[in-house]
Design a protein around this motif. Structure first.
Motif, mmCIF file in Angstrom:
data_model
loop_
_atom_site.group_PDB
_atom_site.id
_atom_site.type_symbol
_atom_site.label_atom_id
_atom_site.label_comp_id
_atom_site.label_asym_id
_atom_site.label_seq_id
_atom_site.Cartn_x
_atom_site.Cartn_y
_atom_site.Cartn_z
ATOM 1 N N PHE A 1 0.778 -1.079 0.156
ATOM 2 C CA PHE A 1 0.054 -0.021 -0.061
ATOM 3 C C PHE A 1 1.037 1.215 0.105
ATOM 4 N N LYS A 2 0.154 2.165 -0.492
ATOM 5 C CA LYS A 2 0.914 3.615 -0.538
ATOM 6 C C LYS A 2 -0.001 4.729 -0.055
ATOM 7 N N TRP A 3 0.555 5.862 0.167
ATOM 8 C CA TRP A 3 -0.374 6.981 0.399
ATOM 9 C C TRP A 3 -1.022 7.653 -0.687
ATOM 10 N N ALA A 4 -2.302 8.056 -0.557
ATOM 11 C CA ALA A 4 -2.874 8.591 -1.766
ATOM 12 C C ALA A 4 -2.458 9.908 -2.122
ATOM 13 N N HIS A 5 -1.793 10.410 -1.337
ATOM 14 C CA HIS A 5 -1.111 11.728 -1.695
ATOM 15 C C HIS A 5 -0.032 12.136 -0.244
ATOM 16 N N ASP A 6 0.968 12.786 -0.811
ATOM 17 C CA ASP A 6 1.988 13.319 0.512
ATOM 18 C C ASP A 6 1.172 14.221 1.445
ATOM 19 N N ARG A 7 0.220 14.862 1.176
ATOM 20 C CA ARG A 7 -0.415 15.780 2.172
ATOM 21 C C ARG A 7 -1.024 14.833 3.338
ATOM 22 N N VAL A 8 -1.603 13.489 2.454
ATOM 23 C CA VAL A 8 -2.321 12.606 3.499
ATOM 24 C C VAL A 8 -1.385 12.169 4.530
ATOM 25 N N ARG A 9 0.016 11.769 4.172
ATOM 26 C CA ARG A 9 0.915 11.359 4.857
ATOM 27 C C ARG A 9 1.115 12.485 5.934
ATOM 28 N N GLU A 10 1.369 13.589 5.620
ATOM 29 C CA GLU A 10 1.814 14.545 6.522
ATOM 30 C C GLU A 10 0.684 14.811 7.594
ATOM 31 N N ALA A 11 -0.581 14.758 7.253
ATOM 32 C CA ALA A 11 -1.920 14.825 8.011
ATOM 33 C C ALA A 11 -1.627 13.700 9.226
ATOM 34 N N CYS B 1 1.047 12.070 10.043
ATOM 35 C CA CYS B 1 2.075 12.601 11.122
ATOM 36 C C CYS B 1 1.551 13.487 12.064
ATOM 37 N N GLU B 2 0.864 14.452 11.622
ATOM 38 C CA GLU B 2 0.305 15.418 12.748
ATOM 39 C C GLU B 2 -0.675 14.751 13.691
ATOM 40 N N LEU B 3 -0.985 13.629 13.576
ATOM 41 C CA LEU B 3 -2.115 12.987 14.570
ATOM 42 C C LEU B 3 -1.307 12.843 15.926
ATOM 43 N N VAL B 4 -0.033 12.631 15.758
ATOM 44 C CA VAL B 4 0.662 12.522 16.963
ATOM 45 C C VAL B 4 1.092 14.021 17.418
ATOM 46 N N PRO B 5 0.680 14.367 18.650
ATOM 47 C CA PRO B 5 1.140 15.840 19.054
ATOM 48 C C PRO B 5 2.534 15.881 19.196
ATOM 49 N N SER B 6 3.124 17.154 18.803
ATOM 50 C CA SER B 6 4.380 17.456 18.881
ATOM 51 C C SER B 6 4.861 17.466 20.436
ATOM 52 N N GLY B 7 6.173 17.587 20.599
ATOM 53 C CA GLY B 7 6.767 17.552 21.971
ATOM 54 C C GLY B 7 6.930 16.325 22.501
ATOM 55 N N GLU B 8 6.888 16.181 23.874
ATOM 56 C CA GLU B 8 7.098 14.809 24.645
ATOM 57 C C GLU B 8 6.265 13.595 24.118
ATOM 58 N N LYS B 9 5.181 13.839 23.795
ATOM 59 C CA LYS B 9 4.363 12.824 23.235
ATOM 60 C C LYS B 9 4.965 12.237 21.962
ATOM 61 N N ARG B 10 5.224 12.945 21.130
ATOM 62 C CA ARG B 10 5.809 12.699 19.958
ATOM 63 C C ARG B 10 7.316 12.022 19.994
#
Length: 393
Positions: free
Chosen positions: A110-120, A122-131
């Protein structure tokens, strides 16, 4: 202004696309994020995990990562249903090259439908200590998978994640070892510039030189690999600096071998083939291996060396080398290889007397030990170089 979800493009009227590019890109990611947050928790976790791996992936990878990093209950059938849902939602696509392998999703890629989907994703994981904690666990999972299944991209990805995490959360020796491993993989494929990125990342963790005290052999291998990569990309000053550090900390002459070989070559290249500077420094290195040579050899010294060689032959021809076994003594192999490294540079500098003295000296060492090495072919070439110069065909 409207967005076409089929082509992943914005259609603009008279407004400049350049002016709105950044705003639109962020807006698209927000749209996909909102869509993903409405999906089941298992699917969100799966998408976030694979988003930080490779652009393409299979269901087996998803299962391994979710099994190691997801806290909830799931099974293979449920995970397969979740991937089907992601495809139906337009987030993932089945790789066309695997469509003909059957209906079983485990045989597909499988692959991502678009690079922007993959970026989105990635952003599901909050930045900072959690990431940071998320990437640390993911990196360990990728390391295990890469080591067990010999998957190189998994090791490279794990190294990049480890390097992005604050040092306080990682073990310096573990991260250094990982960077060394992937750096050597890159160097083995000729990607020395990429290899240096990993080597230097590892070295930055021990700017104070403590790595030599904490793990001597790890430090020695890391410095050797970094030094050789610096030389391979033409950074001779950096290579010589690392060689100097190695010779300062290395415990034995054998441990200094690679540093001495690089010093012989990089001193030659770094000094723009200035023979006087090079031979003075090289003579000091050769003396450490029991090869004393004059820095300004004369015809008389060459004649003496030829006479000593003929005496060592004891009436035999050079065909006697055919009867000798290949050397197994590492010290002898090192001695000859260091001499040959000097010989090659002397040939380039057209220093005929030095070439002659070194060639006969190395052959005499081989005769005394009754061995041969793969480097002796270069010695024979050195003699043919002299004979051609003298027109003794």
């Amino acid at each position: 202004i409207y967005y076409d979800v089929m082509t992943f493009q914005w259609h603009l009227g008279d407004v400049s696309g350049v002016e709105l590019h950044e705003h639109i890109s962020n807006d698209v990611i927000s749209i996909f994020q909102s869509k993903m947050r409405a999906l089941p928790e298992l699917l969100q976790s799966t998408l976030a995990l694979v988003a930080y791996t490779n652009h393409t992936f299979d269901l087996e990878l998803c299962y391994d990562l979710v099994k190691s990093n997801y806290g909830g209950e799931f099974n293979r059938n449920l995970l397969e249903q979740q991937i089907e849902l992601a495809i139906d939602e337009g987030l993932l696509m089945r790789d066309v090259s695997t469509i003909g392998r059957g209906s079983n999703l485990y045989s597909a890629t499988f692959k991502w439908a678009h690079d922007r989907v993959r970026e989105a994703a990635c952003e599901l994981v909050p930045s900072g200590e959690k990431r940071d904690a998320f990437l640390l666990e993911l990196a360990h999972s990728l390391m295990r998978r890469g080591e067990v299944h010999k998957i190189e991209w998994a090791l490279f990805t794990a190294a990049r994640h480890m390097n992005s995490i604050p040092r306080s959360l990682t073990d310096d020796i573990e991260v250094t070892s990982l960077n060394l491993s992937v750096g050597k993989l890159a160097a083995s494929k000729g990607a020395f510039a990429d290899a240096l990125v990993f080597f230097n990342e590892a070295l930055r963790r021990f700017d104070d030189g403590t790595i030599w005290r904490e793990d001597y052999y790890l430090a020695l291998e890391l410095m050797n690999c970094a030094m050789e990569s610096e030389q391979a990309v033409g950074n001779h000053e950096s290579a010589l600096a690392k060689a100097s550090e190695i010779t300062t900390h290395a415990k034995t002459l054998r441990d200094k071998k690679r540093a001495h070989l690089v010093s012989i070559d990089s001193n030659f290249e770094g000094n723009h083939m200035d023979y006087t500077i090079w031979i003075d420094k090289t003579a000091v290195i050769l003396a450490l291996y029991g090869i004393d040579i004059p820095t300004k050899p004369t015809v008389r010294q060459v004649q003496v060396e030829v006479m000593k060689f003929n005496m060592a032959l004891r009436g035999r021809t050079t065909l006697c080398f055919n009867k000798f076994p290949v050397a197994s003594d590492e010290d002898v192999i090192t001695q000859i290889s260091v001499g040959v490294a000097t010989l090659r540079r002397a040939v380039v500098a057209t220093r005929n007397y030095l070439v002659a003295i070194l060639s006969y000296r190395l052959l005499r060492i081989a005769l005394a030990k009754k061995i041969i090495t793969e480097d002796l072919t270069a010695v024979v070439f050195g003699l043919t170089f002299i004979f051609r110069k003298l027109q003794k065909y």
